[in-house]
Scaffold this motif. Sequence first.
Motif, PDB file in Angstrom:
ATOM      1  N   PRO A 122      -9.245  20.576  -8.045  1.00 48.36           N
ATOM      2  CA  PRO A 122      -9.389  20.110  -6.664  1.00 48.36           C
ATOM      3  C   PRO A 122      -8.965  18.660  -6.475  1.00 48.36           C
ATOM      4  O   PRO A 122      -9.782  17.800  -6.168  1.00 48.36           O
ATOM      5  N   TYR A 123      -7.665  18.386  -6.695  1.00 44.82           N
ATOM      6  CA  TYR A 123      -7.148  17.022  -6.532  1.00 44.82           C
ATOM      7  C   TYR A 123      -7.457  16.510  -5.131  1.00 44.82           C
ATOM      8  O   TYR A 123      -7.228  17.208  -4.146  1.00 44.82           O
ATOM      9  N   ALA A 124      -7.982  15.298  -5.063  1.00 44.58           N
ATOM     10  CA  ALA A 124      -8.345  14.724  -3.768  1.00 44.58           C
ATOM     11  C   ALA A 124      -8.368  13.208  -3.857  1.00 44.58           C
ATOM     12  O   ALA A 124      -8.490  12.626  -4.944  1.00 44.58           O
ATOM     13  N   LEU A 125      -8.213  12.578  -2.717  1.00 50.36           N
ATOM     14  CA  LEU A 125      -8.310  11.130  -2.650  1.00 50.36           C
ATOM     15  C   LEU A 125      -9.766  10.692  -2.734  1.00 50.36           C
ATOM     16  O   LEU A 125     -10.654  11.375  -2.208  1.00 50.36           O
ATOM     17  N   ALA A 126      -9.991   9.537  -3.357  1.00 46.45           N
ATOM     18  CA  ALA A 126     -11.351   8.986  -3.421  1.00 46.45           C
ATOM     19  C   ALA A 126     -11.810   8.586  -2.016  1.00 46.45           C
ATOM     20  O   ALA A 126     -12.954   8.795  -1.639  1.00 46.45           O
ATOM     21  N   GLY A 127     -10.902   8.017  -1.241  1.00 44.45           N
ATOM     22  CA  GLY A 127     -11.245   7.607   0.132  1.00 44.45           C
ATOM     23  C   GLY A 127     -10.057   7.834   1.044  1.00 44.45           C
ATOM     24  O   GLY A 127      -9.508   8.919   1.097  1.00 44.45           O
ATOM     25  N   GLU A 128      -9.655   6.802   1.747  1.00 43.72           N
ATOM     26  CA  GLU A 128      -8.466   6.859   2.594  1.00 43.72           C
ATOM     27  C   GLU A 128      -7.193   6.857   1.733  1.00 43.72           C
ATOM     28  O   GLU A 128      -7.202   6.386   0.610  1.00 43.72           O
ATOM     29  N   ASN A 129      -6.088   7.330   2.319  1.00 42.87           N
ATOM     30  CA  ASN A 129      -4.803   7.193   1.660  1.00 42.87           C
ATOM     31  C   ASN A 129      -4.288   5.761   1.881  1.00 42.87           C
ATOM     32  O   ASN A 129      -5.015   4.932   2.398  1.00 42.87           O
ATOM     33  N   ASP A 130      -3.058   5.464   1.520  1.00 41.90           N
ATOM     34  CA  ASP A 130      -2.514   4.097   1.570  1.00 41.90           C
ATOM     35  C   ASP A 130      -3.293   3.219   0.601  1.00 41.90           C
ATOM     36  O   ASP A 130      -4.068   2.343   0.984  1.00 41.90           O
ATOM     37  N   LEU A 131      -3.063   3.486  -0.686  1.00 40.81           N
ATOM     38  CA  LEU A 131      -3.791   2.833  -1.762  1.00 40.81           C
ATOM     39  C   LEU A 131      -3.097   1.555  -2.209  1.00 40.81           C
ATOM     40  O   LEU A 131      -1.861   1.475  -2.200  1.00 40.81           O
ATOM     41  N   VAL A 132      -3.902   0.583  -2.632  1.00 40.25           N
ATOM     42  CA  VAL A 132      -3.347  -0.688  -3.105  1.00 40.25           C
ATOM     43  C   VAL A 132      -2.413  -0.434  -4.289  1.00 40.25           C
ATOM     44  O   VAL A 132      -2.739   0.299  -5.221  1.00 40.25           O
ATOM     45  N   ASP A 133      -1.236  -1.046  -4.233  1.00 38.65           N
ATOM     46  CA  ASP A 133      -0.187  -0.892  -5.230  1.00 38.65           C
ATOM     47  C   ASP A 133       0.330  -2.303  -5.510  1.00 38.65           C
ATOM     48  O   ASP A 133       1.065  -2.872  -4.701  1.00 38.65           O
ATOM     49  N   ALA A 134      -0.086  -2.877  -6.637  1.00 45.28           N
ATOM     50  CA  ALA A 134       0.255  -4.278  -6.907  1.00 45.28           C
ATOM     51  C   ALA A 134       0.422  -4.491  -8.403  1.00 45.28           C
ATOM     52  O   ALA A 134      -0.350  -3.952  -9.205  1.00 45.28           O
ATOM     53  N   ARG A 135       1.440  -5.239  -8.776  1.00 48.12           N
ATOM     54  CA  ARG A 135       1.703  -5.491 -10.191  1.00 48.12           C
ATOM     55  C   ARG A 135       2.263  -6.893 -10.402  1.00 48.12           C
ATOM     56  O   ARG A 135       2.898  -7.464  -9.524  1.00 48.12           O
ATOM     57  N   ALA A 136       2.057  -7.416 -11.614  1.00 51.26           N
ATOM     58  CA  ALA A 136       2.749  -8.621 -12.070  1.00 51.26           C
ATOM     59  C   ALA A 136       3.448  -8.282 -13.377  1.00 51.26           C
ATOM     60  O   ALA A 136       2.936  -7.485 -14.174  1.00 51.26           O
ATOM     61  N   LYS A 171       0.844  -1.192   0.000  1.00 52.81           N
ATOM     62  CA  LYS A 171       0.000   0.000   0.000  1.00 52.81           C
ATOM     63  C   LYS A 171       0.873   1.233   0.000  1.00 52.81           C
ATOM     64  O   LYS A 171       1.835   1.329   0.762  1.00 52.81           O
ATOM     65  N   TYR A 172       0.539   2.168  -0.890  1.00 53.44           N
ATOM     66  CA  TYR A 172       1.362   3.343  -1.111  1.00 53.44           C
ATOM     67  C   TYR A 172       0.648   4.594  -0.616  1.00 53.44           C
ATOM     68  O   TYR A 172      -0.535   4.784  -0.864  1.00 53.44           O
ATOM     69  N   ASN A 173       1.375   5.457   0.071  1.00 56.51           N
ATOM     70  CA  ASN A 173       0.830   6.706   0.584  1.00 56.51           C
ATOM     71  C   ASN A 173       1.155   7.843  -0.382  1.00 56.51           C
ATOM     72  O   ASN A 173       2.314   8.250  -0.525  1.00 56.51           O
ATOM     73  N   VAL A 174       0.115   8.368  -1.043  1.00 57.45           N
ATOM     74  CA  VAL A 174       0.292   9.353  -2.116  1.00 57.45           C
ATOM     75  C   VAL A 174       0.341  10.772  -1.549  1.00 57.45           C
ATOM     76  O   VAL A 174      -0.317  11.083  -0.564  1.00 57.45           O
ATOM     77  N   THR A 175       1.130  11.634  -2.182  1.00 57.95           N
ATOM     78  CA  THR A 175       1.145  13.071  -1.869  1.00 57.95           C
ATOM     79  C   THR A 175       0.085  13.769  -2.714  1.00 57.95           C
ATOM     80  O   THR A 175       0.095  13.655  -3.941  1.00 57.95           O
ATOM     81  N   VAL A 176      -0.835  14.465  -2.043  1.00 61.48           N
ATOM     82  CA  VAL A 176      -1.946  15.119  -2.737  1.00 61.48           C
ATOM     83  C   VAL A 176      -1.837  16.632  -2.530  1.00 61.48           C
ATOM     84  O   VAL A 176      -1.715  17.091  -1.395  1.00 61.48           O
ATOM     85  N   THR A 177      -1.843  17.390  -3.629  1.00 60.35           N
ATOM     86  CA  THR A 177      -1.772  18.850  -3.541  1.00 60.35           C
ATOM     87  C   THR A 177      -2.800  19.461  -4.488  1.00 60.35           C
ATOM     88  O   THR A 177      -2.588  19.489  -5.698  1.00 60.35           O
ATOM     89  N   PRO A 178      -3.949  19.929  -3.933  1.00 56.04           N
ATOM     90  CA  PRO A 178      -4.945  20.568  -4.803  1.00 56.04           C
ATOM     91  C   PRO A 178      -4.394  21.861  -5.402  1.00 56.04           C
ATOM     92  O   PRO A 178      -3.500  22.475  -4.826  1.00 56.04           O
ATOM     93  N   ARG A 179      -4.885  22.218  -6.565  1.00 59.48           N
ATOM     94  CA  ARG A 179      -4.500  23.468  -7.224  1.00 59.48           C
ATOM     95  C   ARG A 179      -5.752  24.305  -7.437  1.00 59.48           C
ATOM     96  O   ARG A 179      -6.855  23.773  -7.449  1.00 59.48           O
ATOM     97  N   ASP A 180      -5.558  25.613  -7.665  1.00 55.30           N
ATOM     98  CA  ASP A 180      -6.709  26.469  -7.983  1.00 55.30           C
ATOM     99  C   ASP A 180      -7.425  25.907  -9.206  1.00 55.30           C
ATOM    100  O   ASP A 180      -6.806  25.724 -10.255  1.00 55.30           O
ATOM    101  N   GLY A 181      -8.706  25.636  -9.063  1.00 54.21           N
ATOM    102  CA  GLY A 181      -9.481  25.134 -10.200  1.00 54.21           C
ATOM    103  C   GLY A 181      -9.210  23.674 -10.511  1.00 54.21           C
ATOM    104  O   GLY A 181      -9.705  23.148 -11.493  1.00 54.21           O
TER     105      GLY A 181
END
Lengths: 361, 361, 361
Positions: A214-228, A202-212
């Motif tokens: 409004p970057y935001a997380l859908a829910g909690e931070n620590d998002l699933v990060d998985a690949r094959a 699980k990855y903790n993303v840096t979120v920085t909204p800008r004027d116009g």
Amino acid sequence: VRHNGLPSFRENPELVNDQGDRFIGDNNNFGIRRARLVISGDIGDHVSIYIQPDFASVIGDQYNVAILRDLYADIFLDKKKEFRFRVGQSKVPFGFENLQSSQNRLPLDRNDALNSALRDERDLGVFGYWAPAEIRERFKFLVDSGLKGSGDYGVVGVGIYNGQNANRPERNNNLHVVGRVAWPFLFGKQFVEVNVAAYYGKYNVTVTPRDGAPYALAGENDLVDARAAFSLVIYPQPIGFVAEYNFGKGPSLGEAEDNEQYIIDSRRLRGGYAQVMLKLDDVVGEALVPYVRGTIYEGGKKFETNAPRYDVKELELGVEWQIIKALELTLAYDISDRTSSRYPYEQERGDLTRVQLQFNY
Amino acid sequence: VRHNGLPSFRENPELVNDQGDRFIGDNNNFGIRRARLVISGDIGDHVSIYIQPDFASVIGDQYNVAILRDLYADIFLDKKKEFRFRVGQSKVPFGFENLQSSQNRLPLDRNDALNSALRDERDLGVFGYWAPAEIRERFKFLVDSGLKGSGDYGVVGVGIYNGQNANRPERNNNLHVVGRVAWPFLFGKQFVEVNVAAYYGKYNVTVTPRDGAPYALAGENDLVDARAAFSLVIYPQPIGFVAEYNFGKGPSLGEAEDNEQYIIDSRRLRGGYAQVMLKLDDVVGEALVPYVRGTIYEGGKKFETNAPRYDVKELELGVEWQIIKALELTLAYDISDRTSSRYPYEQERGDLTRVQLQFNY
Amino acid sequence: VRHNGLPSFRENPELVNDQGDRFIGDNNNFGIRRARLVISGDIGDHVSIYIQPDFASVIGDQYNVAILRDLYADIFLDKKKEFRFRVGQSKVPFGFENLQSSQNRLPLDRNDALNSALRDERDLGVFGYWAPAEIRERFKFLVDSGLKGSGDYGVVGVGIYNGQNANRPERNNNLHVVGRVAWPFLFGKQFVEVNVAAYYGKYNVTVTPRDGAPYALAGENDLVDARAAFSLVIYPQPIGFVAEYNFGKGPSLGEAEDNEQYIIDSRRLRGGYAQVMLKLDDVVGEALVPYVRGTIYEGGKKFETNAPRYDVKELELGVEWQIIKALELTLAYDISDRTSSRYPYEQERGDLTRVQLQFNY
């Protein structure tokens, strides 16, 4: 001691690619890509140390600061050194090109598809590697012979690591786990290597909204990060081929068509590349290696602010000319359609010619 | 060449301790504590140079930047090297544990009581050291033998230094002065060392008011910063004991009960620690050293913003296992009641288990 | 391996000089000026590498960070090494004192007149140098003999470089071009060196308006930056003399009398210095070298925010005492009338005594 001091000179359109080469794009001339120095050695029979600072790192506008790439110790469990633990900051065993040294890579940047899995290819953790002595020899041969192998990351490699990637503070209590199996073998007279790998965390993303915007997380931070990932390498004797592909989920902005362009969530990603190359020895200088690589990637880049969603289609035609052992010149032509790494993360289209001079020691 | 590359893994409550281990507290997993490299050598008969960068330093969120710890030259006045001047950035002769290399320290962090005297134990100045050749030998033996001595900071050491501590700009025209006397001797069959030290100077504090927390100086800046310290070391042959205590005045916030919790002034401080350890050689691996240390400290930390007042009570139970020369594993259990180094500097109470792997070279 | 670790101690008035010595001015005591380390070597017959980090660099308030000075490779075209290309970050061939190592310079700072041409004397680019083998020998002798030559920057040197100077990102698509011709010769029993140099390019200035000080560009950014320089060096056998002068145009604030004190444009600049020195060998220690230098400079400093206009008149009287090979003590008295490098860039007048201890290795 080894080194890539790569002053490079180029003409270019408006492209920006901060993870790859920060010297492409407008207002650029010469740049130093890498200036690595390796300090390593054995301490006794069971432990060896490896420290690699890069003197061409950047903090803000301050260029050429010394920042670590690798800092690890290998602890060998047996006399034949077939089993070992690697403790510290090191490359995470995922894919092939990620593990191959930049000095040995033909294209000027790593492919976005698999390299978006890890910033600087590295993280801090504990890894376990196993390879039979005979295969360890083979991994070594594939580098020393000039065939541009990845080096020895085991036939089997497993690990746990922080997950926020190299040189950054950990930001959650989760660990990432990774596993990889690789096998190099002789197919007729030509070496072939296949590998599969996967990681989860699980990855903790840096979120920085800008004027116009409004970057935001859908829910909690620590998002699933998985690949094959899957890789196939046919070493250039003299014609070679490499293909890698990976898919999974990771932090990413959504798409405008879904009205989710400001919402960061764990979303599907996929991409890969295919490369053909031809190694011509002793024609002019040591070797001449023309190559062509096509890359696609659709998915987020988690370690960039707001985890922008990338849509990359790129074709690179190039030739690497090993003039003498110490000196290598690469010319490349890129046809590129890619998302900018800078706000507002717009799609950019451009062709560029690039020149790179590399010193090997 | 020597090194402490210490990836450590732990579970932990909400504790924060920025001067000590930045990898304790919530949202942490593996961490690299130190990655030191020593470059040293003699230039002629009278001068030797010592440069020690730490590749695991931090600037903001950027980890693993190379920043100097030591940079000094020793100028020996006589052939027997009994008298010398040390010019540059080096450890300030104050206490015992401050001078002992981290590589040799048993507990995972230095004690707050004496370590709050100096950030990174170091400052920039000119120091004079004297020790008879025979005692220089003894200081050397106490390190080489694995008894974990402090190294040679003279029988008598005096110095003048900037006072704002290592790697920071000087901010006033005052110099600090320091003096220390240490004597290691054989008591029956066991080595014992006693020392006393004191320093005096004026420290320029960084003050940053917060909303609802009007941090301010009581009067002018450049506050009196003065301490005296006593140390007793009984080397572990096989049972050892260390106790240190210091008291004095230094920049600090006041106490809420006096309604001075936002007022920074030069205020009384005091604290110390006592430690018992047992060195078991050749039982398992090279050595096994269980230890227990209790620490108390009441006073400011001048080099932190607003010089917060600390109230520390801490007990550490641990065991250091020297598996082979190159490899050392430490397990510790901390029972801790301490002030946070971060605004609003709250009191925190917690127990934590810690693991540290250390590579010596 | 070579080094200047220079803790220096001084008394001083209110002077500020950020390009020169950041340890003069109020609220300063000891300071480390330089801590250089050279890693260099040949790779084969035609290529040599040179890496020089400085461990005493500064990022904001963080002192003693490792940042690169030099990172280049020399590519020799012929066996006698008379022709070579230098690729990477290195000193730009302009003037004499700029090229002379700080270790060999008598005055404590470089002169403002020619040193304002380049931050850290360096930039990133490709340079071509030619010198006959015999003159290469002579350049080498002038350093090795203690006569304090500049080293070998060719009899003819030409180059193209980014122009934003060392360790900073390029900010336009222009390259600077530079050319220099130097000739050292024996005049009677004394070595004499003359050189002429010139460069041309466009520099992108950083502009930051302040309250009540509306700093602004006169027109577009990327201002013409061009200079020509002349140098005469009579080596001290035992009496020596150095004079350098340069003039041209460069980014600069205007003058208040023209009502242009907030307007940045490419404006005329000029300045130089003359220095007399006397080399007394084996009188006390290795050598004693009294010297006097007078400097004038009127013009901008392009690499400082808002390119402030400097008016410098400075006289330095000093003596360098080479006690032993490893150790060098310099005492200097400066009579200085100069513009501050910090907003609001006021004129400052002061005398200061300075002491510097230098370690050579």
